[in-house]
Design a protein around this motif. Structure first.
Motif, PDB file in Angstrom:
ATOM      1  N   ASP A   1       0.822  -1.212   0.000  1.00 56.17           N
ATOM      2  CA  ASP A   1       0.000   0.000   0.000  1.00 56.17           C
ATOM      3  C   ASP A   1       0.856   1.263   0.000  1.00 56.17           C
ATOM      4  O   ASP A   1       0.480   2.265  -0.570  1.00 56.17           O
TER       5      ASP A   1
ATOM      6  N   VAL B   1       6.200   3.595   3.414  1.00 56.10           N
ATOM      7  CA  VAL B   1       6.466   3.650   4.856  1.00 56.10           C
ATOM      8  C   VAL B   1       6.083   2.320   5.507  1.00 56.10           C
ATOM      9  O   VAL B   1       6.799   1.813   6.372  1.00 56.10           O
ATOM     10  N   GLY B   2       4.980   1.748   5.058  1.00 50.06           N
ATOM     11  CA  GLY B   2       4.592   0.424   5.537  1.00 50.06           C
ATOM     12  C   GLY B   2       5.642  -0.612   5.203  1.00 50.06           C
ATOM     13  O   GLY B   2       5.941  -1.500   6.012  1.00 50.06           O
TER      14      GLY B   2
ATOM     15  N   ASP C   1       8.514  -0.125   7.551  1.00 51.97           N
ATOM     16  CA  ASP C   1       8.140  -0.702   8.847  1.00 51.97           C
ATOM     17  C   ASP C   1       8.397  -2.207   8.850  1.00 51.97           C
ATOM     18  O   ASP C   1       8.921  -2.763   9.820  1.00 51.97           O
TER      19      ASP C   1
ATOM     20  N   ARG D   1      10.975  -4.556  11.120  1.00 53.36           N
ATOM     21  CA  ARG D   1      10.557  -5.753  11.865  1.00 53.36           C
ATOM     22  C   ARG D   1      11.472  -6.924  11.570  1.00 53.36           C
ATOM     23  O   ARG D   1      11.757  -7.745  12.423  1.00 53.36           O
TER      24      ARG D   1
ATOM     25  N   ARG E   1       9.041  10.477   9.401  1.00 51.95           N
ATOM     26  CA  ARG E   1       8.386   9.218   9.784  1.00 51.95           C
ATOM     27  C   ARG E   1       9.406   8.107   9.991  1.00 51.95           C
ATOM     28  O   ARG E   1       9.203   7.201  10.806  1.00 51.95           O
TER      29      ARG E   1
ATOM     30  N   HIS F   1      10.899   8.555  13.367  1.00 48.53           N
ATOM     31  CA  HIS F   1       9.909   8.113  14.351  1.00 48.53           C
ATOM     32  C   HIS F   1       9.891   6.582  14.474  1.00 48.53           C
ATOM     33  O   HIS F   1       9.904   6.021  15.573  1.00 48.53           O
ATOM     34  N   LEU F   2       9.882   5.898  13.316  1.00 50.17           N
ATOM     35  CA  LEU F   2       9.850   4.430  13.330  1.00 50.17           C
ATOM     36  C   LEU F   2      11.124   3.841  13.927  1.00 50.17           C
ATOM     37  O   LEU F   2      11.070   2.868  14.688  1.00 50.17           O
TER      38      LEU F   2
ATOM     39  N   TYR G   1      11.481   1.272  17.164  1.00 54.23           N
ATOM     40  CA  TYR G   1      12.167  -0.015  17.208  1.00 54.23           C
ATOM     41  C   TYR G   1      13.420   0.007  18.091  1.00 54.23           C
ATOM     42  O   TYR G   1      14.148  -0.977  18.155  1.00 54.23           O
TER      43      TYR G   1
ATOM     44  N   GLU H   1       1.716 -10.743   5.520  1.00 57.43           N
ATOM     45  CA  GLU H   1       0.581 -11.665   5.622  1.00 57.43           C
ATOM     46  C   GLU H   1       0.099 -11.764   7.067  1.00 57.43           C
ATOM     47  O   GLU H   1      -1.094 -11.913   7.318  1.00 57.43           O
ATOM     48  N   SER H   2       1.037 -11.669   8.013  1.00 56.55           N
ATOM     49  CA  SER H   2       0.660 -11.769   9.424  1.00 56.55           C
ATOM     50  C   SER H   2       0.066 -10.481   9.963  1.00 56.55           C
ATOM     51  O   SER H   2      -0.646 -10.499  10.957  1.00 56.55           O
ATOM     52  N   THR H   3       0.399  -9.348   9.335  1.00 55.91           N
ATOM     53  CA  THR H   3      -0.030  -8.091   9.957  1.00 55.91           C
ATOM     54  C   THR H   3      -1.150  -7.391   9.196  1.00 55.91           C
ATOM     55  O   THR H   3      -2.032  -6.822   9.803  1.00 55.91           O
ATOM     56  N   TYR H   4      -1.125  -7.411   7.860  1.00 56.07           N
ATOM     57  CA  TYR H   4      -2.251  -6.770   7.161  1.00 56.07           C
ATOM     58  C   TYR H   4      -2.850  -7.670   6.087  1.00 56.07           C
ATOM     59  O   TYR H   4      -3.654  -7.204   5.278  1.00 56.07           O
ATOM     60  N   VAL H   5      -2.450  -8.957   6.080  1.00 51.85           N
ATOM     61  CA  VAL H   5      -3.040  -9.999   5.230  1.00 51.85           C
ATOM     62  C   VAL H   5      -2.728  -9.774   3.752  1.00 51.85           C
ATOM     63  O   VAL H   5      -2.074 -10.568   3.115  1.00 51.85           O
TER      64      VAL H   5
ATOM     65  N   VAL I   1      -6.989  -7.060  10.786  1.00 46.76           N
ATOM     66  CA  VAL I   1      -5.747  -7.608  11.351  1.00 46.76           C
ATOM     67  C   VAL I   1      -4.730  -6.481  11.552  1.00 46.76           C
ATOM     68  O   VAL I   1      -4.032  -6.430  12.558  1.00 46.76           O
ATOM     69  N   GLY I   2      -4.677  -5.563  10.584  1.00 49.49           N
ATOM     70  CA  GLY I   2      -3.818  -4.394  10.727  1.00 49.49           C
ATOM     71  C   GLY I   2      -4.220  -3.565  11.944  1.00 49.49           C
ATOM     72  O   GLY I   2      -3.357  -3.041  12.661  1.00 49.49           O
TER      73      GLY I   2
ATOM     74  N   ARG J   1      -3.842 -15.866  12.778  1.00 47.93           N
ATOM     75  CA  ARG J   1      -3.011 -14.664  12.620  1.00 47.93           C
ATOM     76  C   ARG J   1      -2.867 -13.911  13.940  1.00 47.93           C
ATOM     77  O   ARG J   1      -1.852 -13.267  14.200  1.00 47.93           O
TER      78      ARG J   1
ATOM     79  N   LEU K   1       0.556 -12.962  15.808  1.00 46.57           N
ATOM     80  CA  LEU K   1       0.908 -11.596  16.214  1.00 46.57           C
ATOM     81  C   LEU K   1       1.203 -11.509  17.709  1.00 46.57           C
ATOM     82  O   LEU K   1       2.138 -10.822  18.120  1.00 46.57           O
TER      83      LEU K   1
ATOM     84  N   ARG L   1     -10.368  -4.318   0.943  1.00 48.15           N
ATOM     85  CA  ARG L   1      -9.616  -3.718   2.045  1.00 48.15           C
ATOM     86  C   ARG L   1     -10.370  -2.524   2.629  1.00 48.15           C
ATOM     87  O   ARG L   1     -10.067  -1.369   2.315  1.00 48.15           O
TER      88      ARG L   1
ATOM     89  N   THR M   1       3.156   4.484  10.621  1.00 47.66           N
ATOM     90  CA  THR M   1       3.573   3.231   9.993  1.00 47.66           C
ATOM     91  C   THR M   1       3.058   3.067   8.572  1.00 47.66           C
ATOM     92  O   THR M   1       3.762   2.555   7.729  1.00 47.66           O
ATOM     93  N   TYR M   2       1.807   3.483   8.300  1.00 50.23           N
ATOM     94  CA  TYR M   2       1.359   3.348   6.916  1.00 50.23           C
ATOM     95  C   TYR M   2       0.757   4.636   6.370  1.00 50.23           C
ATOM     96  O   TYR M   2       0.148   4.646   5.311  1.00 50.23           O
TER      97      TYR M   2
END
Lengths: 319, 319
Positions: free
Chosen positions: A17, A20-21, A24, A28, A46, A49-50, A54, A178-182, B20-21, B46, B50, B159, B180-181
């Protein structure tokens, strides 16, 4: 773009999307608290900030007109960074473009000291004159990942970005995604794909250049006319010019008086890791016509004449 | 929906790309490694993933036909959880719907022991018969935040999701989102907004019920016919039924033989915090016609008859 992607397969690209995402996600994957990261100073707020989020140990490299100052960069490279984050084309927030020499130097450093380069390229397509420098990715594919976004060339609200990276980085990033925003927004990405397939990019870049180039010229000549004593680069593209004042000012008072004069001066502190001693402003030009750009710089200059120079920024004059 | 949102102002709602996000953001705001979180067991995979990523101390509450088992829930509530995550309507992955008594009980516990409830409601609109239970948010606005998504009722790839929460939670979540996004996909959200404004939701839900209700019936009657000795709920909606086998099986062998028979049996381990002793499968029914649903359960049952019961799941029979 076709040329760049010629060495890229599906395994090297991940759509998302926004960049910045994507950054991020890279944090991770790669960072743990206390790990060292190099950035430009000033740096996209940004990202600062990120990196704080972390818990990274951030080393900020001062920027010169053609990229980072080499001595602090060399010293920082020896301190085991995980990666350096850079916007080498029309940098956010200064407008600086790295020379090809400094790009090559960074790639050499990354290879010698075994760290990665995160090249963020949202403004690269927005060059209005002069020759394109090679991208850092082109020089050092083995050590570089590139973030890119269509926000500045199609539409900011569209949400269409991509990461170019080695397949193992793409796999790791896709797993986090996939784990965080699918999944990213396939609707927007499909629109973007169709837009590119129909070959709209060239005409769009020409139209943006036609619109933005005179605004950039207005900004640079206004700076030369009204603010010659301060420090700024003369970019050949992008959407803003950063100005570092020759003397610190009472930034709060400046913002307040500017606001009274109809000028919105943003707080520049977010672009710095340490306290920026109230000397930095990012001046955007892409969303205003030439007359407004010139008038803005003129008003800012007049205010600075009234308020600065002041070396005691803590003291606020009583009204 | 209009009724629910009547007590909601702009300050209570945040739009996003997916729920999920949004859950990821809530974890960023609320969790630190070692903090305690309650979940249902089995739980949406998921979310388990997380919570592990954030280093939470996860307590899994076993699920009964009408919601969580109360004794372990009560005990866990006394251990200082930050929040409980639940899908109280047609739960992912079991299909369970919490009774109103158990919803009220959780709200009372949350108030007494000062923890939050994260109510994830993606399937709530997909009720094909029976009366809607009150949402946990409706019962306990002071202790509950609700995640919701249009993926299951408009389109999975669109989405479009939203969070309903107290204004200070919305502010904190919006700050993380901005860092983050930057912004969610306004294109998709505008389409969703226009879709809702034109009043398409009612007809769409009726159409989905018309399509899915017979498939649910086919699933439940096939289970009654072929797998009566195992444990499952009879949901009044949603998109799947979870089956807990009466005896453990060699899950790897089951998956392999099922695959040979044209049946895709997914690995159920991700829904559990601890090792699930190879007894759980989530059976989806919404994407297959009635004949296929029935045939799938029949094939699964035949395979289970050949493979199970086996209490020594480590041993794989030589072919």
């Amino acid at each position: 773009m076709a040329r760049r992607l010629s060495w890229c397969g599906h395994a090297n690209v991940m759509a998302a999307d926004g960049s910045v995402g994507l950054f991020d996600i890279l944090c991770r994957i790669w960072l743990k608290p206390g790990k060292t990261v190099l950035i430009e100073e000033p740096c996209y707020d940004r990202v600062v900030h990120l990196l704080r989020h972390y818990g990274a140990n951030v080393i900020a490299i001062p920027m010169e007109a053609d990229g980072p100052a080499l001595e602090p960069l060399n010293a920082a490279a020896r301190r085991g960074p995980v990666f350096m984050y850079t916007v080498p084309d029309f940098q956010n927030p200064t407008g600086t473009t790295w020379s090809s020499t400094k790009r090559q130097h960074l790639v050499d450093l990354a290879r010698t000291h075994d760290f990665r380069i995160v090249e963020d390229s949202p403004y690269r397509f927005l060059r209005y004159k002069g020759a394109q420098e090679p991208s850092i990715l082109d020089i050092g594919r083995d050590v570089t990942v590139q973030l890119n976004s269509f926000s500045k060339v199609i539409a900011p609200g569209l949400r269409a970005a991509y990461l170019i990276a080695p397949p193992h980085t793409i796999s790791a990033a896709a797993k986090v995604a996939e784990s965080t925003y699918v999944t990213p927004g396939n609707f927007a990405l499909s629109v973007t794909g169709e837009w590119l397939r129909r070959g709209f990019l060239g005409d769009q870049l020409a139209a943006l250049g036609h619109l933005y180039a005179p605004r950039l010229e207005a900004m640079v000549s206004a700076l030369d006319e009204f603010m010659a004593g301060h420090r700024y680069v003369r970019p050949d593209g992008g959407v803003f010019v950063g100005v570092t004042l020759a003397h610190p000012v009472d930034a709060q008072r400046l913002r307040k008086e500017a606001s009274n004069a109809g000028l919105d001066v943003a707080d520049g502190d977010g672009f710095f890791v340490s306290k920026p001693s109230a000397t930095f402003s990012r001046l955007p030009f892409s969303s205003m016509d030439e007359v407004t750009v010139r008038r803005g710089v003129e008003v800012l200059s007049a205010l600075l004449g009234r308020i600065s120079p002041s070396t005691k920024v803590e003291q606020v004059d009583p009204e």
